[in-house]
Design an enzyme around this catalytic site. Structure first.
Site, PDB file in Angstrom:
ATOM      1  N   HIS A  12     -22.037  51.254  22.098  1.00  0.00           N
ATOM      2  CA  HIS A  12     -22.633  50.523  23.232  1.00  0.00           C
ATOM      3  C   HIS A  12     -24.133  50.256  23.032  1.00  0.00           C
ATOM      4  O   HIS A  12     -24.917  50.373  23.967  1.00  0.00           O
ATOM      5  CB  HIS A  12     -22.370  51.273  24.548  1.00  0.00           C
ATOM      6  CG  HIS A  12     -22.969  52.643  24.628  1.00  0.00           C
ATOM      7  ND1 HIS A  12     -22.399  53.671  25.333  1.00  0.00           N
ATOM      8  CD2 HIS A  12     -24.112  53.149  24.101  1.00  0.00           C
ATOM      9  CE1 HIS A  12     -23.160  54.737  25.233  1.00  0.00           C
ATOM     10  NE2 HIS A  12     -24.211  54.454  24.490  1.00  0.00           N
ATOM     11  N   HIS A  59     -27.646  56.670  30.750  1.00  0.00           N
ATOM     12  CA  HIS A  59     -28.770  57.115  29.911  1.00  0.00           C
ATOM     13  C   HIS A  59     -30.006  57.331  30.783  1.00  0.00           C
ATOM     14  O   HIS A  59     -30.990  56.596  30.668  1.00  0.00           O
ATOM     15  CB  HIS A  59     -29.065  56.090  28.820  1.00  0.00           C
ATOM     16  CG  HIS A  59     -27.907  55.839  27.883  1.00  0.00           C
ATOM     17  ND1 HIS A  59     -26.803  55.096  28.245  1.00  0.00           N
ATOM     18  CD2 HIS A  59     -27.693  56.231  26.602  1.00  0.00           C
ATOM     19  CE1 HIS A  59     -25.960  55.045  27.212  1.00  0.00           C
ATOM     20  NE2 HIS A  59     -26.472  55.724  26.215  1.00  0.00           N
ATOM     21  N   HIS A 193     -25.438  58.366  15.205  1.00  0.00           N
ATOM     22  CA  HIS A 193     -26.815  57.895  15.397  1.00  0.00           C
ATOM     23  C   HIS A 193     -27.696  59.017  15.935  1.00  0.00           C
ATOM     24  O   HIS A 193     -27.245  59.889  16.670  1.00  0.00           O
ATOM     25  CB  HIS A 193     -26.918  56.657  16.275  1.00  0.00           C
ATOM     26  CG  HIS A 193     -26.494  56.767  17.722  1.00  0.00           C
ATOM     27  ND1 HIS A 193     -25.233  57.154  18.127  1.00  0.00           N
ATOM     28  CD2 HIS A 193     -27.178  56.496  18.859  1.00  0.00           C
ATOM     29  CE1 HIS A 193     -25.159  57.098  19.438  1.00  0.00           C
ATOM     30  NE2 HIS A 193     -26.332  56.720  19.925  1.00  0.00           N
ATOM     31  N   GLU A 240     -22.136  61.483  21.815  1.00  0.00           N
ATOM     32  CA  GLU A 240     -21.481  60.527  22.721  1.00  0.00           C
ATOM     33  C   GLU A 240     -19.995  60.369  22.397  1.00  0.00           C
ATOM     34  O   GLU A 240     -19.193  59.992  23.259  1.00  0.00           O
ATOM     35  CB  GLU A 240     -22.158  59.147  22.647  1.00  0.00           C
ATOM     36  CG  GLU A 240     -23.525  59.113  23.311  1.00  0.00           C
ATOM     37  CD  GLU A 240     -24.171  57.730  23.269  1.00  0.00           C
ATOM     38  OE1 GLU A 240     -25.117  57.513  24.036  1.00  0.00           O
ATOM     39  OE2 GLU A 240     -23.769  56.867  22.466  1.00  0.00           O
TER      40      GLU A 240
HETATM   41  C1  DHB Z   1     -29.299  53.121  21.079  1.00  0.00           C
HETATM   42  C2  DHB Z   1     -29.109  53.636  22.357  1.00  0.00           C
HETATM   43  C3  DHB Z   1     -27.879  54.157  22.714  1.00  0.00           C
HETATM   44  O1  DHB Z   1     -27.635  54.629  23.956  1.00  0.00           O
HETATM   45  C4  DHB Z   1     -26.841  54.212  21.816  1.00  0.00           C
HETATM   46  O2  DHB Z   1     -25.684  54.766  22.217  1.00  0.00           O
HETATM   47  C5  DHB Z   1     -27.026  53.697  20.542  1.00  0.00           C
HETATM   48  C6  DHB Z   1     -28.253  53.150  20.185  1.00  0.00           C
HETATM   49  C7  DHB Z   1     -30.604  52.527  20.702  1.00  0.00           C
HETATM   50  O3  DHB Z   1     -31.532  52.605  21.507  1.00  0.00           O
HETATM   51  O4  DHB Z   1     -30.703  51.964  19.605  1.00  0.00           O
HETATM   52 FE    FE Z   2     -25.836  55.654  24.144  1.00  0.00          FE
END
Ligand code: DHB
Ligand code: FE
Length: 280
Positions: A12, A59, A193, A240
């Site tokens: 997302h 978030h 990530h 996540e």
């Molecule tokens: C980013 C933010 C998110 O919540 C995520 O799930 C993936 C990437 C970002 O800020 O790049």
């Molecule tokens: Fe996220």
């Protein structure tokens, strides 16, 4: 009775939403990302659900450190796209399904899962980006949505196992709703990530793909993976991915059909993962 016919899993990433809103999807950097969702947009039209039960995380948008629900179900009639700092995204409001949501809350809470009931909240990129990826840029989203927010931001976060078992309770709840609704359940967020600290930018392609394999083939074993594995292997925000186990737990026990699978690096700081599973 209502039934769950399919589950959808997708990252997302907020930059993906910005690329759509700013008309950049055809640019060389973004083109391969969106190509992975061409099938999905057609599939959404062909297999149009009556309701989407959408598992995502907030978030620190609707919730903050002031109030941290582990599991929150949206029972409102509608939800506005949140302002995350650049103004609300130019996307349709989310229409809820208060009756189905209230039934699920009743059933799942009586099944010993503590849910927070939310009658008012704005929805952030955790929800609006998956909707954009799967539905494009329509005037209205294709059907009502039951938002289901999971805390994966502030520890302690729920275990994969608890998410998986919760999915089973959600399935039971949906299957006891009297109207014959065709429900899709989505698990969103991930894949690997890490957005902060010395390991920012971490991507683990091999781990992500093993996660996808196991989600399809052996979710019960996958649900026993400890938090530390996610964080070590998939980065701090890779946690996540436990949300995907809620959607997978809600699928029937028979092996699902893999309608679509897609993986791409990079998009912003993140690996993009996407699956569509159909129930058998
Ligand atoms: C980013 C933010 C998110 O919540 C995520 O799930 C993936 C990437 C970002 O800020 O790049
Ligand atoms: Fe996220």
């Amino acid at each position: 009775m209502a039934h769950i016919s399919a589950s959808v899993y997708t990252s997302h990433i907020p930059a993906v939403g910005a690329a759509i809103d700013l008309g950049k999807t055809g640019e060389p950097y973004w083109q391969p990302v969106f190509k992975g969702y061409d099938f999905s947009k057609q599939w959404m039209k062909d297999k149009k659900p009556d309701v989407i039960f959408l598992v995502y995380n907030d978030h620190a948008t609707a919730f903050s450190l002031d109030l941290i629900p582990t599991f929150a179900i949206g029972t409102a009639a509608e939800y506005q796209p949140a302002d995350e700092g650049w103004g609300p995204r130019p996307v349709p409001k989310v229409i809820g399904h208060p009756q189905l949501a209230a039934h699920i809350a009743q059933s799942v809470i009586q099944d010993d899962f503590d849910l927070t009931i939310v009658n008012k909240m704005d929805v952030d990129h955790g929800m609006t980006v998956p909707l954009s990826l799967m539905c494009g840029q329509p005037q209205a989203w294709p059907c009502p949505i039951v938002p289901f927010a999971v805390n994966v931001v502030q520890y302690p976060v729920p275990s994969g196992r608890r998410c998986y078992m919760l999915g089973k309770a959600i399935r039971k709840a949906i299957e006891t709703y009297e109207e014959p609704l065709n429900v899709h359940i989505w698990g969103t967020g991930g894949m690997s990530h890490q957005l902060q600290g010395p390991r920012a930018g971490l991507i683990n392609r091999e781990w992500d793909n093993a996660f996808l394999d196991q989600l399809i083939n052996d979710p019960d074993a996958l649900s026993k993976k400890p938090h530390l594995d996610y964080v070590r292997e998939a980065g701090s925000e890779g946690i996540e991915l436990v949300m995907w186990l809620i959607a997978r737990g809600a699928m029937s026990d028979a092996k699902p059909t893999v309608a679509h699978r897609f993986y791409h690096v990079p998009a912003s700081n993140t690996a993009v993962g996407h699956l569509i599973l159909e129930n058998n």
